[in-house]
Design an enzyme around this catalytic site. Structure first.
Site, PDB file in Angstrom:
ATOM      1  N   ILE A   3       0.795  -1.148  -0.014  1.00  0.00           N
ATOM      2  CA  ILE A   3      -0.028  -0.062  -0.073  1.00  0.00           C
ATOM      3  C   ILE A   3       0.997   1.330  -0.100  1.00  0.00           C
ATOM      4  O   ILE A   3       1.463   1.488   0.843  1.00  0.00           O
ATOM      5  CB  ILE A   3      -0.909  -0.009   1.324  1.00  0.00           C
ATOM      6  CG1 ILE A   3      -1.755  -1.479   1.195  1.00  0.00           C
ATOM      7  CG2 ILE A   3      -1.806   1.270   1.349  1.00  0.00           C
ATOM      8  CD1 ILE A   3      -2.507  -1.588  -0.041  1.00  0.00           C
ATOM      9  N   GLU A   4       0.830   1.989  -0.938  1.00  0.00           N
ATOM     10  CA  GLU A   4       1.816   3.226  -1.322  1.00  0.00           C
ATOM     11  C   GLU A   4       1.259   4.429  -1.399  1.00  0.00           C
ATOM     12  O   GLU A   4       1.755   5.620  -1.284  1.00  0.00           O
ATOM     13  CB  GLU A   4       2.812   2.953  -2.421  1.00  0.00           C
ATOM     14  CG  GLU A   4       3.357   1.566  -2.359  1.00  0.00           C
ATOM     15  CD  GLU A   4       4.752   1.554  -3.325  1.00  0.00           C
ATOM     16  OE1 GLU A   4       5.124   2.535  -3.961  1.00  0.00           O
ATOM     17  OE2 GLU A   4       5.369   0.362  -3.185  1.00  0.00           O
ATOM     18  N   HIS A   5      -0.376   4.399  -1.546  1.00  0.00           N
ATOM     19  CA  HIS A   5      -1.051   5.669  -1.394  1.00  0.00           C
ATOM     20  C   HIS A   5      -2.224   5.553  -0.838  1.00  0.00           C
ATOM     21  O   HIS A   5      -2.721   4.526  -0.575  1.00  0.00           O
ATOM     22  CB  HIS A   5      -0.814   6.387  -2.515  1.00  0.00           C
ATOM     23  CG  HIS A   5      -1.339   5.575  -3.831  1.00  0.00           C
ATOM     24  ND1 HIS A   5      -2.859   5.393  -4.096  1.00  0.00           N
ATOM     25  CD2 HIS A   5      -0.809   5.251  -4.625  1.00  0.00           C
ATOM     26  CE1 HIS A   5      -3.316   4.657  -5.174  1.00  0.00           C
ATOM     27  NE2 HIS A   5      -1.786   4.477  -5.687  1.00  0.00           N
TER      28      HIS A   5
END
Ligand SMILES: *[C@@H]1O[C@H](CO)[C@@H](O)[C@H](O)[C@H]1NC(C)=O
Ligand SMILES: *[C@@H]1O[C@H](CO)[C@@H](O)[C@H](O)[C@H]1NC(C)=O
Length: 299
Positions: free
Chosen positions: A149-151
């Site tokens: 999960i990067e954003h």
């Protein structure tokens, strides 16, 4: 021929061997470049213990989930179901195959606990031990789910992880959980989930983060590693690194193989929960030979 004392020895040695085989592993992301070779070819190299199929780029918030495997296959026309044979081939070699959620590009978020529960149900039915008429990768059950999960909001990923574990428990199967936080501690997207639920494997991204990746020298990596390893005592923690110096692999953080084996690994591998390294990604590893160069030192 096994005498009782031999049996006793085996009983005592097995857990030790299992614990030992937990160390020195290489994990790799596969799925974002059609020129990286097939999933089965990737597993057949014998280089990897974990392969993350990447990515489920859209999910949550009531959206129809979207699997993106670049040029490998077309989920909507059903051609990715061919991967079932590949997944089984990998698993028959003891390699764990996980589906990775998220990534750098995508449209994902969880709006509520109910949303998290329903995404968990979707993943269980379509990729894990459940059943559905439209499984994108066919019948093979993956070993677990990777959280990259990067954003977006960090909310409800802990509930998603717990729901996946619960669904596995109800069916008597273990659903493995892994996560790929960025190296600045704590991670703004995955921090809460990692606090709430015990993930089996955490591959920390020591790249694209100049404060803690190799741009800041061994000391920068070692400092961040210490926080990650000590805060996640019950997870196996991996050093995530770019597989090549190519600019389109990672913007920063590349560690030349000699530096990894002579300087970086000695600074991190004493942690009792050190698990090995993670490589982004198979395409670049295939061209660079990074894992071939370092594998004997990743212990
Ligand atoms: C694979 O990645 C390389 C390097 O980024 C890129 O040049 C190439 O177009 C990609 N190939 C495919 C088929 O995605
Ligand atoms: C993401 O999904 C939401 C809800 O479906 C939509 O409104 C938005 O335009 C999407 N954004 C992108 C970048 O696709």
């Amino acid at each position: 021929m096994a005498s009782p004392s031999h049996l006793l020895l085996i009983v005592f040695l097995l857990p030790a061997l299992a614990a030992f085989s937990n160390a020195g592993n290489i994990a790799v992301y596969w799925g974002q470049n059609g020129s990286e070779g097939s999933l089965a070819d990737t597993c057949n190299t014998g280089l990897y213990s974990y392969v993350m199929i990447s990515f489920l780029t859209t999910f949550g918030n009531g959206q129809t989930p979207v699997l993106n495997l670049a040029g490998h296959c077309e989920p909507l026309s059903g051609t990715c179901t061919d991967l079932t044979a590949h997944i089984r081939q990998c698993q028959s070699q003891g390699i764990k195959v996980l589906l990775s959620l998220g990534g750098d590009i995508g449209n994902y978020s969880l709006s509520s606990n109910d949303d998290a529960t329903s995404v968990a149900r979707y993943l269980w039915d379509n990729y894990l031990g459940g059943s559905s008429s439209s499984r994108p990768l066919g019948d093979a059950a993956l070993d677990g789910i990777d959280f990259d999960i990067e954003h977006g909001s960090p909310d409800h990923y802990g509930e998603l992880a717990q729901s996946l574990v619960d669904l596995g428990n109800q069916a008597g199967t273990k659903v493995y959980l892994s996560a790929a936080p960025q190296c600045p501690f704590p991670d703004q997207h995955l921090g809460p989930a990692l606090q709430a639920v015990t993930f089996d494997y955490v591959w920390v991204q020591f790249y694209n983060n100049r404060d803690c990746d190799y741009s800041s020298m061994v000391s920068g990596v070692a400092g961040a590693w210490k926080m990650w390893a000590s805060s996640l005592q019950s997870s196996a923690v991996f050093l995530g690194v770019p597989a090549s110096a190519a600019k389109d692999d990672a913007g920063s953080g590349y560690i030349p193989p000699d530096d990894l084996t002579s300087q970086v690994l000695p600074a991190i591998e004493q942690a009792s929960n050190y698990g090995g390294i993670m490589l982004w990604n198979r395409y670049f590893d295939r061209i660079s030979g990074y894992s071939v160069a370092v594998r004997n030192s990743v212990i």
